[in-house]
Design a protein around this motif. Structure first.
Motif, PDB file in Angstrom:
ATOM      1  N   THR A 298     -22.648 -24.956  46.031  1.00 32.81           N
ATOM      2  CA  THR A 298     -22.012 -23.916  46.833  1.00 32.81           C
ATOM      3  C   THR A 298     -22.939 -22.706  46.864  1.00 32.81           C
ATOM      4  O   THR A 298     -23.399 -22.236  45.825  1.00 32.81           O
ATOM      5  N   ASP A 300     -23.123 -18.854  47.990  1.00 34.93           N
ATOM      6  CA  ASP A 300     -22.225 -17.754  48.344  1.00 34.93           C
ATOM      7  C   ASP A 300     -23.041 -16.493  48.633  1.00 34.93           C
ATOM      8  O   ASP A 300     -23.329 -15.697  47.748  1.00 34.93           O
ATOM      9  N   SER A 301     -23.452 -16.348  49.895  1.00 32.36           N
ATOM     10  CA  SER A 301     -24.241 -15.188  50.336  1.00 32.36           C
ATOM     11  C   SER A 301     -25.446 -14.942  49.422  1.00 32.36           C
ATOM     12  O   SER A 301     -25.628 -13.850  48.870  1.00 32.36           O
ATOM     13  N   LYS A 317     -21.895 -18.146  53.372  1.00 32.65           N
ATOM     14  CA  LYS A 317     -21.255 -19.142  52.511  1.00 32.65           C
ATOM     15  C   LYS A 317     -21.477 -20.534  53.086  1.00 32.65           C
ATOM     16  O   LYS A 317     -21.058 -20.832  54.216  1.00 32.65           O
ATOM     17  N   SER A 356     -25.217 -16.621  42.716  1.00 30.59           N
ATOM     18  CA  SER A 356     -24.613 -16.971  44.011  1.00 30.59           C
ATOM     19  C   SER A 356     -24.773 -18.446  44.340  1.00 30.59           C
ATOM     20  O   SER A 356     -24.293 -18.899  45.385  1.00 30.59           O
TER      21      SER A 356
END
Length: 509
Positions: A298, A300-301, A317, A356
């Motif tokens: 994942t 995330d920015s 994202k 992130s």
């Protein structure tokens, strides 16, 4: 009329590289030369250029014909010279004094930035060094051009600029190109030579169409061979049956008939030739240990920054899921390698990982960088496997042999191996790591077409999850099922790579 005529040419270096090769090169020919690593492409070009004497046959050239040969290796004598000086010295002394403008015209034609022209060759990237070699030959205005792996080390923009440059050459200048870049061959050639130890094949077609025609011929030859061998077996069975009857009956006629049938079978077997099978440079196999997790990573920015802290782009994202084969697209300097390194650090847990980037605990990383930095030059293939995996010496040797690294290469320093051999070693290490997520930076560098196609097949057959960076358009088109592009400091998902390829062609710098 032929400008270069190759007749019954053969070269043997331990084993025959090619034999009985006949090739006529006329004005306007753009000939792609295709063969596996180490099968004689560079050798053939050296023979045509006059730098190597063949074992058999002859090469004739039109009177006064000048041949420009762009080899793969950068001469050590030019490493300390500036880009401009290296090209200028290729001109004859008198011409260099009075026609130095030729250098500027040549450098302009391949879009060499002004600031690079005074930089020493040794300080340039591999791509610019390749273009410097091309410029040194081009500036002399040869009547024919020989290019040995011209796209090595070039990024996509430079490859497409080279295509444009080649296609803008005067049509009467023949060009012979040795290359493993399938899309490049399709864009720049009108004839294709498949170089083989025996019975090399020439088609008046660019690579992809020629390859289809060649596959049909090979398949037809194999069917004919199988039919002839089946007929020979039937003749031998008939001969054995008649022989038994002849022995029991004492018939001289049956004995003669038996002998005739055996002779016919022998003639068929002697004349039969199987369809050509490329002798692989070594098998490429991958693995996929799998995972129950649907989402492997994942993002995330994530902020991707240059070494000085300047923001290159942000990801927003995004998710990487099982079965995703994501191609990362972006111009040179956009931050592709920085992004790949951030993901590698986060998954492997080494160094300072970005908070992130989250990976599921079951992710096992298989990583290969374009410089193959994980394979030190002073190491040996056998030692490289022994340190990483508990497989024993005998098993390690068998695996290396299967990857195309014979006994004589297994204890040789990795720095002495060819690019193709190093790549196959890297692929073997990836396989033994048994990952479920592949992070691949220019994985087809140095692989021949056989190796590229094997890698494509393995990634898809194993349903491997991967994020990859590649300038190989054929590989990208074959493998990718998702595409991320770095654009305006953002990472965006796009439907396919074709618009990016087109933009790279339109703006090559």
């Amino acid at each position: 009329m032929a400008l270069i005529n190759v007749k019954n040419l053969g070269v043997t270096l331990g084993a025959p590289l090619f034999s009985n090769l006949n090739l006529s090169v006329a004005a306007g020919d753009r000939i792609g030369i295709v063969a596996a690593n180490g099968r004689g492409k560079s050798t053939l070009l050296k023979c045509i250029a006059g730098g190597l004497d063949p074992t058999a046959g002859e090469i004739t050239r039109s009177r006064g014909l000048t041949v420009g040969h762009v080899e793969q290796a950068v001469p050590s004598a030019i490493l300390g010279k500036s880009f401009y000086e290296a090209v200028l010295e290729a001109l004859p002394e008198e011409q260099a004094e009075t026609e130095s403008w030729r250098v500027d015209v040549t450098l302009d034609s391949i879009d060499v930035p002004t600031e690079l022209r005074e930089r020493p060759i040794a300080e340039l990237s591999g791509g610019w060094q390749r273009l410097a070699l091309l410029a040194r030959v081009s500036v002399t205005d040869p009547d024919a051009l020989l290019l040995d792996e011209p796209t090595n080390h070039l990024d996509l923009a430079k490859i497409m600029r080279l295509e444009t440059w080649l296609n803008s050459l005067p049509r009467d200048v023949p060009v012979l190109i040795s290359s493993h870049d399938r899309a490049f061959l399709d864009a720049t050639t009108n004839r294709t030579l498949f170089l083989r130890p025996e019975q090399s094949q020439v088609f008046s077609l660019p690579y992809s169409r020629a390859r289809s025609a060649l596959d049909e011929i090979d398949a037809s030859d194999e069917r004919r061979y199988q039919k002839e061998m089946k007929t020979a077996q039937q003749l031998r069975r008939q001969a054995a049956k008649l022989n038994n009857i002849g022995i029991n009956s004492g018939s001289d006629l049956l004995t003669v008939k038996t002998k005739q049938l055996r002779q016919r079978a022998e003639r068929l077997e002697d004349a039969a030739r199987p369809g050509f099978q490329e002798r692989s440079s070594g098998a490429i196999r991958l693995a996929n240990r799998g995972t129950h997790a649907k989402t492997l990573l994942t993002l995330d920015s994530v902020s991707v920054e240059a070494p000085g802290g300047r923001l290159l782009f942000k990801t927003g994202k995004l998710w990487i899921c099982q079965g995703d084969r994501i191609v990362l697209l972006g111009r040179n300097g956009a931050g592709k390698s920085r992004f790949v390194d951030l993901i590698r650090t986060a998954v492997s847990g080494s160094g300072h990982a970005s908070e992130s980037i989250k990976s599921t605990p079951s992710v096992v990383l298989g990583y290969s960088d374009q410089a193959l930095a994980g394979l030190p030059d002073e190491d040996t293939p056998l030692a490289a496997l022994g340190r990483r995996f508990e497989i024993g010496d005998q098993r390690a040797r068998a695996l290396l042999a299967g990857a195309g690294l014979g006994i004589d290469l297994q204890t040789r320093p990795i720095g002495a191996l060819s690019g193709g051999q190093k790549s196959r070693l890297a692929m073997l290490i990836l396989r033994l790591t048994n990952p479920n997520f592949y992070l691949l930076d220019e994985p087809t560098n140095h692989l021949d077409i056989d190796g590229q196609e094997a890698l494509e097949s393995e990634l898809m057959a194993n349903e491997a999850t991967c994020l990859l960076v590649s300038h190989d358009r054929s590989f990208v088109r074959a493998v990718g099922n998702r595409f991320w592009q770095i654009e305006n400091r953002r990472l965006v998902e796009i439907e396919g790579p074709e618009d990016f390829f087109a933009s790279a062609a339109a703006s090559p710098t």
